[in-house]
Design an enzyme around this catalytic site. Structure first.
Site, PDB file in Angstrom:
ATOM      1  N   ASN A  58      33.089  -7.987 -24.331  1.00  0.00           N
ATOM      2  CA  ASN A  58      33.469  -6.620 -24.693  1.00  0.00           C
ATOM      3  C   ASN A  58      32.306  -5.689 -24.324  1.00  0.00           C
ATOM      4  O   ASN A  58      31.157  -6.033 -24.538  1.00  0.00           O
ATOM      5  CB  ASN A  58      33.734  -6.539 -26.189  1.00  0.00           C
ATOM      6  CG  ASN A  58      34.551  -7.706 -26.669  1.00  0.00           C
ATOM      7  OD1 ASN A  58      34.104  -8.841 -26.549  1.00  0.00           O
ATOM      8  ND2 ASN A  58      35.723  -7.458 -27.181  1.00  0.00           N
TER       9      ASN A  58
ATOM     10  N   GLU B 166      39.106 -13.682 -27.246  1.00  0.00           N
ATOM     11  CA  GLU B 166      38.971 -13.381 -28.664  1.00  0.00           C
ATOM     12  C   GLU B 166      40.252 -13.716 -29.398  1.00  0.00           C
ATOM     13  O   GLU B 166      41.344 -13.449 -28.910  1.00  0.00           O
ATOM     14  CB  GLU B 166      38.681 -11.908 -28.858  1.00  0.00           C
ATOM     15  CG  GLU B 166      37.217 -11.659 -28.803  1.00  0.00           C
ATOM     16  CD  GLU B 166      36.902 -10.670 -27.742  1.00  0.00           C
ATOM     17  OE1 GLU B 166      37.826  -9.953 -27.325  1.00  0.00           O
ATOM     18  OE2 GLU B 166      35.739 -10.614 -27.332  1.00  0.00           O
TER      19      GLU B 166
ATOM     20  N   GLY C 213      27.925   6.330 -24.227  1.00  0.00           N
ATOM     21  CA  GLY C 213      26.993   6.942 -23.294  1.00  0.00           C
ATOM     22  C   GLY C 213      26.576   8.328 -23.774  1.00  0.00           C
ATOM     23  O   GLY C 213      25.388   8.682 -23.736  1.00  0.00           O
TER      24      GLY C 213
ATOM     25  N   HIS D 261      39.332  -2.040 -21.871  1.00  0.00           N
ATOM     26  CA  HIS D 261      37.952  -2.048 -21.370  1.00  0.00           C
ATOM     27  C   HIS D 261      37.824  -1.512 -19.942  1.00  0.00           C
ATOM     28  O   HIS D 261      37.421  -2.246 -19.045  1.00  0.00           O
ATOM     29  CB  HIS D 261      37.406  -3.488 -21.364  1.00  0.00           C
ATOM     30  CG  HIS D 261      37.361  -4.146 -22.700  1.00  0.00           C
ATOM     31  ND1 HIS D 261      37.163  -5.506 -22.853  1.00  0.00           N
ATOM     32  CD2 HIS D 261      37.450  -3.650 -23.949  1.00  0.00           C
ATOM     33  CE1 HIS D 261      37.157  -5.819 -24.135  1.00  0.00           C
ATOM     34  NE2 HIS D 261      37.343  -4.712 -24.833  1.00  0.00           N
TER      35      HIS D 261
HETATM   36  P1  FDA Z   1      34.224   6.494 -24.447  1.00  0.00           P
HETATM   37  O1  FDA Z   1      35.611   6.309 -23.976  1.00  0.00           O
HETATM   38  O2  FDA Z   1      33.810   5.788 -25.671  1.00  0.00           O
HETATM   39  O3  FDA Z   1      33.936   8.034 -24.692  1.00  0.00           O
HETATM   40  C1  FDA Z   1      34.362   9.029 -23.815  1.00  0.00           C
HETATM   41  C2  FDA Z   1      34.620  10.307 -24.598  1.00  0.00           C
HETATM   42  O4  FDA Z   1      34.767  11.387 -23.694  1.00  0.00           O
HETATM   43  C3  FDA Z   1      35.899  10.266 -25.428  1.00  0.00           C
HETATM   44  O5  FDA Z   1      35.612  10.666 -26.755  1.00  0.00           O
HETATM   45  C4  FDA Z   1      36.827  11.254 -24.733  1.00  0.00           C
HETATM   46  O6  FDA Z   1      37.711  11.919 -25.609  1.00  0.00           O
HETATM   47  C5  FDA Z   1      35.851  12.215 -24.101  1.00  0.00           C
HETATM   48  N1  FDA Z   1      36.352  12.869 -22.888  1.00  0.00           N
HETATM   49  C6  FDA Z   1      37.006  12.301 -21.855  1.00  0.00           C
HETATM   50  N2  FDA Z   1      37.281  13.196 -20.909  1.00  0.00           N
HETATM   51  C7  FDA Z   1      36.790  14.380 -21.354  1.00  0.00           C
HETATM   52  C8  FDA Z   1      36.771  15.701 -20.813  1.00  0.00           C
HETATM   53  N3  FDA Z   1      37.287  15.978 -19.607  1.00  0.00           N
HETATM   54  N4  FDA Z   1      36.220  16.698 -21.547  1.00  0.00           N
HETATM   55  C9  FDA Z   1      35.679  16.422 -22.783  1.00  0.00           C
HETATM   56  N5  FDA Z   1      35.666  15.187 -23.326  1.00  0.00           N
HETATM   57  C10 FDA Z   1      36.207  14.178 -22.617  1.00  0.00           C
HETATM   58  N6  FDA Z   1      34.674  -2.590 -26.746  1.00  0.00           N
HETATM   59  C11 FDA Z   1      33.849  -3.487 -27.321  1.00  0.00           C
HETATM   60  O7  FDA Z   1      32.713  -3.665 -26.877  1.00  0.00           O
HETATM   61  N7  FDA Z   1      34.285  -4.198 -28.414  1.00  0.00           N
HETATM   62  C12 FDA Z   1      35.540  -4.058 -28.927  1.00  0.00           C
HETATM   63  O8  FDA Z   1      35.894  -4.702 -29.912  1.00  0.00           O
HETATM   64  C13 FDA Z   1      36.419  -3.130 -28.300  1.00  0.00           C
HETATM   65  N8  FDA Z   1      37.712  -2.973 -28.733  1.00  0.00           N
HETATM   66  C14 FDA Z   1      38.484  -1.949 -28.233  1.00  0.00           C
HETATM   67  C15 FDA Z   1      39.737  -1.678 -28.782  1.00  0.00           C
HETATM   68  C16 FDA Z   1      40.480  -0.580 -28.345  1.00  0.00           C
HETATM   69  C17 FDA Z   1      41.827  -0.293 -28.940  1.00  0.00           C
HETATM   70  C18 FDA Z   1      39.946   0.271 -27.324  1.00  0.00           C
HETATM   71  C19 FDA Z   1      40.697   1.470 -26.846  1.00  0.00           C
HETATM   72  C20 FDA Z   1      38.702  -0.013 -26.781  1.00  0.00           C
HETATM   73  C21 FDA Z   1      37.971  -1.120 -27.210  1.00  0.00           C
HETATM   74  N9  FDA Z   1      36.715  -1.390 -26.679  1.00  0.00           N
HETATM   75  C22 FDA Z   1      35.922  -2.367 -27.235  1.00  0.00           C
HETATM   76  C23 FDA Z   1      36.185  -0.634 -25.530  1.00  0.00           C
HETATM   77  C24 FDA Z   1      35.125   0.398 -25.914  1.00  0.00           C
HETATM   78  O9  FDA Z   1      35.585   1.210 -26.969  1.00  0.00           O
HETATM   79  C25 FDA Z   1      34.799   1.225 -24.663  1.00  0.00           C
HETATM   80  O10 FDA Z   1      34.288   0.340 -23.685  1.00  0.00           O
HETATM   81  C26 FDA Z   1      33.771   2.304 -24.944  1.00  0.00           C
HETATM   82  O11 FDA Z   1      34.207   3.196 -25.930  1.00  0.00           O
HETATM   83  C27 FDA Z   1      33.451   3.069 -23.669  1.00  0.00           C
HETATM   84  O12 FDA Z   1      32.345   3.897 -23.917  1.00  0.00           O
HETATM   85  P2  FDA Z   1      32.047   5.147 -23.001  1.00  0.00           P
HETATM   86  O13 FDA Z   1      30.786   5.765 -23.469  1.00  0.00           O
HETATM   87  O14 FDA Z   1      32.138   4.709 -21.582  1.00  0.00           O
HETATM   88  O15 FDA Z   1      33.284   6.146 -23.205  1.00  0.00           O
END
Ligand code: FDA
Length: 501
Positions: free
Chosen positions: A479, A355, A16, A441
């Site tokens: 995903n 998966e 996002g 997720h």
């Molecule tokens: P996202 O979590 O990506 O980004 C949020 C960011 O904000 C982070 O960098 C965080 O550090 C930062 N942040 C948080 N709080 C903060 C604060 N207070 N101040 C400053 N910064 C802050 N999905 C998929 O489609 N295919 C896949 O294969 C996988 N596999 C997978 C494996 C593993 C191990 C994980 C952990 C996750 C997945 N996912 C996935 C899920 C996917 O990665 C997830 O849905 C997205 O990254 C979410 O995107 P967002 O933009 O919502 O937030």
């Protein structure tokens, strides 16, 4: 209408945040991109690598932990998988709630740094059920294609998948499913499969074929810093502020937003606490991060008028993991990047999209591992506790039960068709066969059309926007990052057209 001189902050640099930064910068706006994690592109390599493998973790692997905490922690019921590590601002973090561990990425690029790269566009019929107010025609004609191309999604290389030893684990599971009359689908990914083919032949440094994924990936994967964030930074209008956590948001009497930020170094030492003021704030801290900032502002009364819907509509995307004894070799060499799924998805509550996941332990465990996504009707709710200054989640095994039931029905069928195979219950906490206590997720918490208007502006608080996975209520059937990206693209187009910045 607003002028062109607003001070704009984006909190979080995942999907996002990356889309918001690129859109605003390309529209000529100057933005601050505030991210609590490390700017990995600026780190120096150690022995040629920025990130670690899963079997040789270090301070770079996890966010301030002294021991790794991997989803599969056990072998034979014993804690043999996790390792002691030094504390540092590593790439993978876990947000702990009473009955739920939420894995999240930390650093410039958010979850794209640590995820499996599986890039799946949801079934249109299901998308329409989950987000009925969003024009699906436009999403499937404009925004899903744009997200797929911006993220550089490509299809698995069939020669590698069908012939190389690295995907024997996937082929065995697909064969066993076929005996039960269940077909497999190929799963697109952002990992560059031409690069992976070169890894197979030893022509390039190995990443997917060298146990890199959840602690970050050095080569081959098109994570956000190589795609959308790179385009955003190329404008010269995005000011990246890493290692800086937004601790709270307050609306000042004259309308500006005051962010309290805390900047640390890699070892966790305080660099500075500071207040920053902005006219527009885009929350892109992920489902947990964004919900926490909004709920604390509501609970502590630092922003008035926040809607009651904040904290509601959360879910783990119906995630449940399981493992099966295959009674046949799964291969000691395993690529970390999943490429096949098993599916019976028909939008009913029996639906499963599973998966076939790798388990790159370096030995042949004759085991199949699966991440099953299910259509769970339950949602969780976050609440703010003023005393402890913490967010609580009312999610427990009873909420997860429909996911477990659907997955069990599906995999019982596969076990029955393959005599001698069965579940493994020695890999998860409490000897569970189906994990119901962690997710990759997280979705929801500030749902589109409920906590925000139909383009992501928080109801009752003009100038405050949500642009990440919190917008999607609880599940999406696949995903989630392609959907998060496409929805952010759509919302940002609308908001910029409406001159909300
Ligand atoms: P996202 O979590 O990506 O980004 C949020 C960011 O904000 C982070 O960098 C965080 O550090 C930062 N942040 C948080 N709080 C903060 C604060 N207070 N101040 C400053 N910064 C802050 N999905 C998929 O489609 N295919 C896949 O294969 C996988 N596999 C997978 C494996 C593993 C191990 C994980 C952990 C996750 C997945 N996912 C996935 C899920 C996917 O990665 C997830 O849905 C997205 O990254 C979410 O995107 P967002 O933009 O919502 O937030």
């Amino acid at each position: 209408a607003t002028g062109g001189s607003n001070r704009i902050a984006i909190i979080g640099s995942g999907y996002g945040g990356a889309v918001a930064a690129r859109k605003l910068a390309q529209a000529g706006k100057q933005v601050d991109l505030i991210e609590m994690g490390t700017d990995w592109e600026k780190m120096s390599p150690i022995k040629g690598r920025i990130f670690t493998t899963m079997t040789s973790p270090s301070a770079r692997s996890m966010w301030f932990k002294t021991r790794t905490d991997m989803p599969f922690s056990y072998l034979g019921g014993m804690d043999l998988v996790n390792r002691r590590i030094d504390r540092g601002a590593g790439a993978l973090d876990i947000e702990y709630f009473a009955n739920m561990k939420v894995y999240v990425g930390r650093g410039i690029g958010g979850g794209s740094l640590v995820n499996g790269g599986m890039a799946v566009t949801p079934r249109r019929s299901f998308f329409e059920k989950v987000l009925p107010q969003v024009d699906a025609e436009e999403m499937y004609n404009v925004y899903f294609p744009r997200a797929n191309s911006g993220l550089r999604v490509n299809d698995p290389a069939m020669d590698v998948v069908m012939n190389s030893p690295w995907y024997q684990f996937a082929r065995v599971s697909a064969d066993q499913a076929k005996r039960a009359g269940i077909g497999h689908v190929m799963v697109p990914n952002v990992y560059d499969f031409d690069y992976m083919r070169k890894e197979v032949y030893g022509q390039v440094p190995r990443s997917a074929l060298d146990k890199q994924v959840i602690f970050g990936n050095d080569y081959g994967k098109n994570s956000l810093p190589k795609t959308i964030l790179k385009e955003a930074l190329a404008t010269g209008r995005v000011n990246v502020i890493p290692m800086t956590e937004v601790r709270s948001i307050e609306r000042a009497p004259e309308g500006a937003f005051r962010l309290q930020t805390k900047t640390i170094d890699f070892n966790g030492n305080l660099i500075e606490n500071r207040t920053r003021e902005y006219d527009r704030v885009v929350l892109a801290a992920g489902s947990i991060g964004t919900t926490r900032l909004l709920l604390s502002a509501q609970g502590e009364g630092t922003i008035n008028g926040l809607p009651d819907a904040i904290g509601r509509g959360w879910g783990p995307n119906g995630n449940t993991m399981l493992a099966r004894r295959l009674r046949t070799r799964s291969g000691w060499r395993q690529s970390t990047i999943p490429v096949m799924g098993l599916s019976n998805w028909d939008d009913s509550t029996d639906s499963v999209f599973a998966e076939i996941a790798p388990f790159p332990a370096g030995i042949d465990l004759r085991t199949g591992v699966y991440l099953a996504l299910t259509n769970n009707p339950h949602t969780g709710t976050f609440t703010w506790n003023r005393g402890s200054q913490k967010m609580f989640l009312d999610w427990g095994p009873s909420h997860a039960e429909p996911s477990v039931r659907a997955a069990q029905k599906f995999f019982d069928r596969i076990n029955r068709a393959n005599p001698g195979t069965g579940y493994r219950s020695d890999l998860f906490e409490k000897h569970k066969t189906f994990s119901d206590y962690f997710t990759y997720h997280p979705l929801g918490g500030a749902v589109l059309g409920e906590a925000t208007d139909l383009q992501g502006e928080v109801k009752g608080v003009p100038g405050l926007f949500v642009m990440d996975g919190s917008l999607i209520p609880a599940k999406i059937g696949v995903n989630p990052f392609v959907t998060i990206t496409a929805l952010a693209e759509r919302n940002m187009d609308r908001l910029v057209d409406a001159q909300r910045f």
